[in-house]
Write an enzyme that holds these catalytic residues in place. Structure first.
Site, short mmCIF file in Angstrom:
data_model
loop_
_atom_site.label_atom_id
_atom_site.label_comp_id
_atom_site.label_asym_id
_atom_site.label_seq_id
_atom_site.Cartn_x
_atom_site.Cartn_y
_atom_site.Cartn_z
N ASP A 12 29.50 47.57 51.63
CA ASP A 12 28.88 46.24 51.48
C ASP A 12 29.04 45.55 52.82
OD1 ASP A 12 28.42 43.56 51.10
OD2 ASP A 12 29.69 43.35 49.32
N TYR A 228 42.30 40.41 49.59
CA TYR A 228 41.08 40.61 48.82
C TYR A 228 39.88 40.89 49.71
CZ TYR A 228 37.06 40.13 45.99
OH TYR A 228 35.87 40.39 45.38
N LYS A 231 35.94 44.56 45.17
CA LYS A 231 36.23 45.80 44.45
C LYS A 231 35.62 46.97 45.20
CE LYS A 231 38.60 45.10 40.66
NZ LYS A 231 39.92 45.72 40.54
C1 F6R Z 1 33.07 40.74 42.94
C2 F6R Z 1 32.32 39.93 43.90
C3 F6R Z 1 32.00 38.52 43.56
C4 F6R Z 1 32.85 37.54 44.38
C5 F6R Z 1 32.56 36.09 43.99
C6 F6R Z 1 33.34 35.09 44.83
O1 F6R Z 1 33.33 42.00 43.44
O2 F6R Z 1 31.98 40.39 44.96
O3 F6R Z 1 32.15 38.28 42.19
O4 F6R Z 1 34.20 37.85 44.22
O5 F6R Z 1 31.20 35.81 44.13
O6 F6R Z 1 33.07 35.35 46.17
P1 F6R Z 1 33.62 34.46 47.38
O7 F6R Z 1 35.12 34.34 47.21
O8 F6R Z 1 33.21 35.26 48.57
O9 F6R Z 1 32.96 33.13 47.28
MG MG Z 2 29.66 41.53 48.55
MG MG Z 3 29.58 45.43 45.77
#
Ligand code: F6R
Ligand code: MG
Ligand code: MG
Length: 364
Positions: A12, A228, A231
């Protein structure tokens, strides 16, 4: 006999919009980069996406863990990151954890599944790619495909499948591996793979021929980065037919969406929804988690295909069931078992909240 290597490498490097999909400009850039690869390096390639992940499917004669192939994938993701930055896409470059390539993309962010084998007279393969979940998501379907006679009748009535399969399982926490011979060791296998956050099926081998039948990516990005970073959004390659499970037996487990860890903020259980590439765009609560299944016939390393299996209407009911399960688990909001247990969430405020309340805890 000359062997062919099939490498699926994914990352990603920027979402469009948010974490939902990949902008077409990045897919174009990936195709352009692979097309320009040193002549003779690749036999063939296919670029696709599931959710916000770019998946590079490549065939070549360089073997697994090959530096040139991994560098090509790394450079491709780097080029895509350039596009992502221009468009200010979300999380541009997020999975490229290192500043420079150092020999192998494993441990640097991208997910990798590779296998080397002698191409059979006809070589049907299926590549599963998922978004908003983790490598353990393959445990249940791989178990059903290669060990469950209620899923795979070939285990019962195909003389070439009847001896069963060997399962190589990795412990992603202690970095150990162990192999189980099934059906004799089914119950031993299940005590481990029933805990998919820690134990993952890495590869499966036919006991009749010794051939590799399946392999998956087992990186855990969140463990690698120590913070973090999303995933792991895993991939899995399965060979089919002629003593291996038939294509339809390989696809069958996805007719019922099982619960996987991932979804919103990598911190929730939700149903794994099978869908075609055109619908591999997580929306609701950043999900539900998606899986695509692309079929190819290999012809001297050429990727003839893909056949977008889950676009078929036979999976309409699975999608409906996934939506019903999503409706149900969402009613639990921030409660387990929808929300993951404390030690598996990828986002947490717990240390801060604990610190704030430290003085208020009394013996109970
Ligand atoms: C799960 C994922 C999304 C983000 C969520 C918050 O793998 O990629 O659910 O975790 O959109 O993202 P941030 O913290 O980047 O705003
Ligand atoms: Mg992403
Ligand atoms: Mg992804």
């Amino acid at each position: 006999m000359e062997k062919i290597t099939l490498s699926v490498i994914k990352a990603d490097v920027g979402g469009y919009v948010g974490h939902s999909s990949v902008h077409p400009a990045l897919l174009e850039k990936a195709k352009e980069t692979l097309a320009g690869a040193r002549s003779g390096l690749l036999v063939d390639y296919h670029v696709t996406h599931v959710g916000d992940d770019i998946n590079l499917v490549m065939t070549h004669h360089q073997g697994t863990d090959n530096e040139e192939i991994h560098k090509l994938a790394w450079d491709t993701f780097l080029a895509c990151t350039g596009e992502a930055k221009k468009l200010k896409l979300y999380g541009a470059g997020q999975d490229l954890l290192a500043d420079a390539f150092s020999g192998n993309v494993k441990g640097m962010g991208p997910g990798v599944a590779e296998m080397e084998f002698v191409e059979r007279p006809s070589e049907p393969i299926i590549i599963f790619m998922a978004d908003k979940t983790e490598p353990g998501a393959w445990n249940l379907p791989l178990y059903k495909i290669f060990a469950d006679p209620f899923n795979t009748i070939g285990l019962v009535i195909d003389p070439k499948a009847h001896a069963g399969f060997k399962f190589e399982v990795h412990d992603l926490i202690e970095h150990k591996k162990v192999t189980f011979s099934c059906p004799e060791e089914l119950y031993d296998l299940l005590i481990f793979i029933g805990a998919p956050g820690r134990y993952c099926i890495k590869s499966i081998y036919s006991k009749t021929t010794g051939d590799i039948a399946a392999t998956s990516s087992t990186q855990r990005l969140n463990l690698m980065a120590g913070r973090y970073v999303g995933k792991d959004d895993p991939v899995c390659i399965v060979r089919a037919q002629s003593g291996l499970p038939a294509v339809g037996e390989v696809l069958e487990p996805f007719a019922h969406p099982h619960l996987v860890a991932g979804w919103m903020r990598g911190s929730h259980h939700g149903p794994l929804m099978p869908c075609g590439v055109d619908h591999a765009t997580p929306t609701r609560f950043d999900g539900p988690p998606r899986v695509i299944g692309l079929g190819f016939q290999l012809a001297n390393g050429k990727l003839v295909g893909p056949q977008d299996f889950f676009a078929d209407q036979a999976y309409d009911e699975a999608r409906r069931e996934a939506n019903l399960i999503a409706n149900y688990v969402r009613t639990l909001g921030p409660f387990e078992p929808h929300r993951l247990p404390l030690d598996e969430m990828e986002y947490t405020t717990m240390p801060d909240v604990m610190k704030k309340l430290a003085g208020r805890f009394e013996p109970a």
